[in-house]
Scaffold this active site. Structure first.
Site, PDB file in Angstrom:
ATOM      1  N   ALA A  65     -55.040  68.280 132.292  1.00 10.80           N
ATOM      2  CA  ALA A  65     -54.548  67.525 131.143  1.00 10.80           C
ATOM      3  C   ALA A  65     -55.409  66.268 131.019  1.00 10.80           C
ATOM      4  O   ALA A  65     -56.036  65.842 131.999  1.00 10.80           O
ATOM      5  CB  ALA A  65     -53.081  67.156 131.361  1.00 10.80           C
ATOM      6  N   GLY A 109     -53.708  71.025 134.887  1.00  6.53           N
ATOM      7  CA  GLY A 109     -53.293  71.777 133.704  1.00  6.53           C
ATOM      8  C   GLY A 109     -54.260  72.907 133.362  1.00  6.53           C
ATOM      9  O   GLY A 109     -53.868  73.888 132.738  1.00  6.53           O
ATOM     10  N   GLU A 112     -53.166  75.714 135.474  1.00  6.87           N
ATOM     11  CA  GLU A 112     -51.877  76.173 134.933  1.00  6.87           C
ATOM     12  C   GLU A 112     -52.074  76.978 133.650  1.00  6.87           C
ATOM     13  O   GLU A 112     -51.419  77.996 133.434  1.00  6.87           O
ATOM     14  CB  GLU A 112     -50.967  74.963 134.686  1.00  6.87           C
ATOM     15  CG  GLU A 112     -50.545  74.299 135.989  1.00  6.87           C
ATOM     16  CD  GLU A 112     -49.841  72.958 135.785  1.00  6.87           C
ATOM     17  OE1 GLU A 112     -50.396  72.098 135.078  1.00  6.87           O
ATOM     18  OE2 GLU A 112     -48.749  72.776 136.334  1.00  6.87           O
ATOM     19  N   GLU A 132     -53.044  67.134 141.009  1.00 12.72           N
ATOM     20  CA  GLU A 132     -52.217  66.083 140.390  1.00 12.72           C
ATOM     21  C   GLU A 132     -51.719  65.065 141.404  1.00 12.72           C
ATOM     22  O   GLU A 132     -51.600  63.883 141.122  1.00 12.72           O
ATOM     23  CB  GLU A 132     -51.015  66.712 139.679  1.00 12.72           C
ATOM     24  CG  GLU A 132     -51.353  67.500 138.420  1.00 12.72           C
ATOM     25  CD  GLU A 132     -51.620  68.971 138.661  1.00 12.72           C
ATOM     26  OE1 GLU A 132     -51.952  69.368 139.804  1.00 12.72           O
ATOM     27  OE2 GLU A 132     -51.513  69.741 137.697  1.00 12.72           O
TER      28      GLU A 132
HETATM   29  C1  HXC Z   1     -59.792  63.167 131.132  1.00  7.71           C
HETATM   30  C2  HXC Z   1     -61.630  63.852 132.340  1.00  7.71           C
HETATM   31  C3  HXC Z   1     -60.838  64.730 133.116  1.00  7.71           C
HETATM   32  C4  HXC Z   1     -59.437  64.780 132.817  1.00  7.71           C
HETATM   33  C5  HXC Z   1     -62.863  64.887 133.803  1.00  7.71           C
HETATM   34  N1  HXC Z   1     -62.882  63.991 132.801  1.00  7.71           N
HETATM   35  N2  HXC Z   1     -61.636  65.358 134.016  1.00  7.71           N
HETATM   36  N3  HXC Z   1     -61.106  63.089 131.366  1.00  7.71           N
HETATM   37  N4  HXC Z   1     -58.983  63.978 131.837  1.00  7.71           N
HETATM   38  N5  HXC Z   1     -58.604  65.619 133.448  1.00  7.71           N
HETATM   39  C6  HXC Z   1     -64.019  63.243 132.278  1.00  7.71           C
HETATM   40  C7  HXC Z   1     -64.477  62.144 133.222  1.00  7.71           C
HETATM   41  O1  HXC Z   1     -63.678  61.013 133.064  1.00  7.71           O
HETATM   42  C8  HXC Z   1     -65.891  61.952 132.776  1.00  7.71           C
HETATM   43  O2  HXC Z   1     -65.888  61.170 131.583  1.00  7.71           O
HETATM   44  C9  HXC Z   1     -66.339  63.354 132.387  1.00  7.71           C
HETATM   45  O3  HXC Z   1     -65.148  64.096 132.152  1.00  7.71           O
HETATM   46  C10 HXC Z   1     -67.130  64.038 133.497  1.00  7.71           C
HETATM   47  O4  HXC Z   1     -66.358  63.984 134.668  1.00  7.71           O
HETATM   48  P1  HXC Z   1     -66.956  63.483 136.082  1.00  7.71           P
HETATM   49  O5  HXC Z   1     -65.811  63.107 136.924  1.00  7.71           O
HETATM   50  O6  HXC Z   1     -68.000  62.450 135.856  1.00  7.71           O
HETATM   51  O7  HXC Z   1     -67.643  64.830 136.583  1.00  7.71           O
HETATM   52  P2  HXC Z   1     -67.888  65.281 138.092  1.00  7.71           P
HETATM   53  O8  HXC Z   1     -68.345  64.122 138.926  1.00  7.71           O
HETATM   54  O9  HXC Z   1     -68.763  66.483 138.001  1.00  7.71           O
HETATM   55  O10 HXC Z   1     -66.438  65.707 138.652  1.00  7.71           O
HETATM   56  C11 HXC Z   1     -65.767  66.808 138.105  1.00  7.71           C
HETATM   57  C12 HXC Z   1     -64.273  66.783 138.541  1.00  7.71           C
HETATM   58  C13 HXC Z   1     -63.643  65.414 138.170  1.00  7.71           C
HETATM   59  C14 HXC Z   1     -64.157  67.031 140.055  1.00  7.71           C
HETATM   60  C15 HXC Z   1     -63.583  67.939 137.810  1.00  7.71           C
HETATM   61  O11 HXC Z   1     -63.941  65.128 136.794  1.00  7.71           O
HETATM   62  C16 HXC Z   1     -62.163  65.339 138.343  1.00  7.71           C
HETATM   63  O12 HXC Z   1     -61.657  65.212 139.451  1.00  7.71           O
HETATM   64  N6  HXC Z   1     -61.427  65.390 137.206  1.00  7.71           N
HETATM   65  C17 HXC Z   1     -59.977  65.228 137.235  1.00  7.71           C
HETATM   66  C18 HXC Z   1     -59.290  66.444 137.798  1.00  7.71           C
HETATM   67  C19 HXC Z   1     -57.790  66.266 137.824  1.00  7.71           C
HETATM   68  O13 HXC Z   1     -57.261  65.366 138.496  1.00  7.71           O
HETATM   69  N7  HXC Z   1     -57.087  67.083 137.076  1.00  7.71           N
HETATM   70  C20 HXC Z   1     -55.626  67.032 136.968  1.00  7.71           C
HETATM   71  C21 HXC Z   1     -55.247  66.176 135.812  1.00  7.71           C
HETATM   72  S1  HXC Z   1     -53.526  65.958 135.776  1.00  7.71           S
HETATM   73  P3  HXC Z   1     -66.783  59.841 131.432  1.00  7.71           P
HETATM   74  O14 HXC Z   1     -66.352  59.289 130.121  1.00  7.71           O
HETATM   75  O15 HXC Z   1     -66.504  58.976 132.601  1.00  7.71           O
HETATM   76  O16 HXC Z   1     -68.193  60.367 131.421  1.00  7.71           O
HETATM   77  C22 HXC Z   1     -52.931  67.328 135.053  1.00  7.71           C
HETATM   78  C23 HXC Z   1     -51.445  67.314 134.836  1.00  7.71           C
HETATM   79  C24 HXC Z   1     -50.957  68.672 134.466  1.00  7.71           C
HETATM   80  O17 HXC Z   1     -53.606  68.231 134.721  1.00  7.71           O
HETATM   81  C25 HXC Z   1     -49.513  68.641 134.186  1.00  7.71           C
HETATM   82  C26 HXC Z   1     -49.147  68.892 132.810  1.00  7.71           C
HETATM   83  C27 HXC Z   1     -50.106  69.598 131.968  1.00  7.71           C
END
Ligand code: HXC
Length: 258
Positions: A65, A109, A112, A132
């Site tokens: 998400a 998400g 999911e 998460e």
């Molecule tokens: C918003 C995101 C994002 C996310 C990545 N980006 N994931 N933006 N929401 N979930 C953005 C980053 O901020 C960054 O933007 C760009 O995408 C590239 O990401 P990087 O982190 O620079 O890439 P990398 O170093 O290759 O790492 C990849 C990654 C990491 C390991 C996937 O991005 C990451 O950990 N993302 C979050 C994963 C996560 O926690 N997901 C769960 C979310 S909570 P900028 O602008 O900085 O370039 C969830 C809740 C679900 O999903 C429940 C209800 C649906």
């Protein structure tokens, strides 16, 4: 229809939806989920379409998400808008088969969403996870429930509590994905598989999908009873007559979706 965050293609009887926010690794924003629901509505209403493929980019199916969109929401915000309920449920209510073709990250998400599809084909670089907990929340779109049903308690608990990612090989061993294919072949393989399904009788495909899904909702006795009723119902279709006649006559069936 012009979309901002997804691309939509048609390949014969297969509808393909490509998540397309490359700069955000396909983070699942409100707009993206709204557009995904609209694209599913359109494919579901289109009689020419028999199966749907949902995919992302090579680097990410979806990294979760949209954290930037969620970060400052209050409890009242998420409660009052029933955050993620409406559009997020759309994939799991689709009656036509939906195949997830997952390359790269399927996190939070994103994982999911893939699990809401009917099955997952994974590229060799796929990574599945429920991280998460590492950002101060927990799975909210079925992760604690569907992942546990797919891979069992031990792996699901470890993944949800630590955020550890599973690679494609482990995901296949654990039963999360149906098959792993080379990344370059993933989209073609998903379309080929979807075409195989779309060439069959749509009502029979829908009944079979509904029956398999029932296994996750009920007891074995009730599930088998449900299956038996639908199995009997297939004998009311023209396509059952055609399919069995074609076998007996040693020819290809010509299904009419009736
Ligand atoms: C918003 C995101 C994002 C996310 C990545 N980006 N994931 N933006 N929401 N979930 C953005 C980053 O901020 C960054 O933007 C760009 O995408 C590239 O990401 P990087 O982190 O620079 O890439 P990398 O170093 O290759 O790492 C990849 C990654 C990491 C390991 C996937 O991005 C990451 O950990 N993302 C979050 C994963 C996560 O926690 N997901 C769960 C979310 S909570 P900028 O602008 O900085 O370039 C969830 C809740 C679900 O999903 C429940 C209800 C649906």
């Amino acid at each position: 229809m012009a979309y901002e965050t997804i691309l939509v293609e048609t390949h014969g009887k297969v509808g393909v939806i490509i998540l397309n926010r490359p700069k955000a690794l396909n983070a699942l924003s409100k707009t993206l989920m709204r557009e995904l629901a609209q694209a599913l509505d359109a494919f579901e209403a289109n009689e020419e379409i028999g199966a749907i493929v949902l995919t992302g980019s090579e680097k990410a199916f979806a990294a979760g998400a949209d954290i930037k969109e969620m970060a400052t929401k209050s409890y009242m915000d998420v409660y009052r808008e029933d955050f993620i309920t409406v559009d997020w449920e759309r994939v799991s209510t689709c009656r036509k088969p939906v195949i997830a073709a997952v390359s790269g990250y399927a996190l939070g998400g994103g994982c999911e969403l893939a699990m809401m599809c009917d099955f997952i084909l994974a590229g060799e670089n796929a990574k599945f996870g429920q991280p998460e907990i590492t950002i101060g929340t927990m799975p909210g779109a079925g992760g604690t429930q569907r992942l546990t049903r797919f891979v069992g308690k031990s792996k699901a608990m470890e993944m949800c509590l630590t955020g550890r990612m599973m690679d494609a090989a482990e995901a296949e061993r654990a039963g999360l994905v149906s098959r792993v294919v080379p990344v370059d072949d993933l989209k073609d393989e998903a379309i080929k598989t979807a075409t195989k399904i779309a060439d069959l009788s749509l009502p029979l495909v829908m009944m079979t999908k509904e029956s398999v899904n029932r296994a996750y909702e009920t007891t074995l006795t009730e599930g088998v009873r449900f299956e038996r009723r639908l199995f009997h119902a297939t004998f009311a279709t023209a396509d059952q007559k055609e399919g069995m006649a074609a076998f007996v006559e040693k020819r290809q069936p010509d299904f009419k979706n009736r």
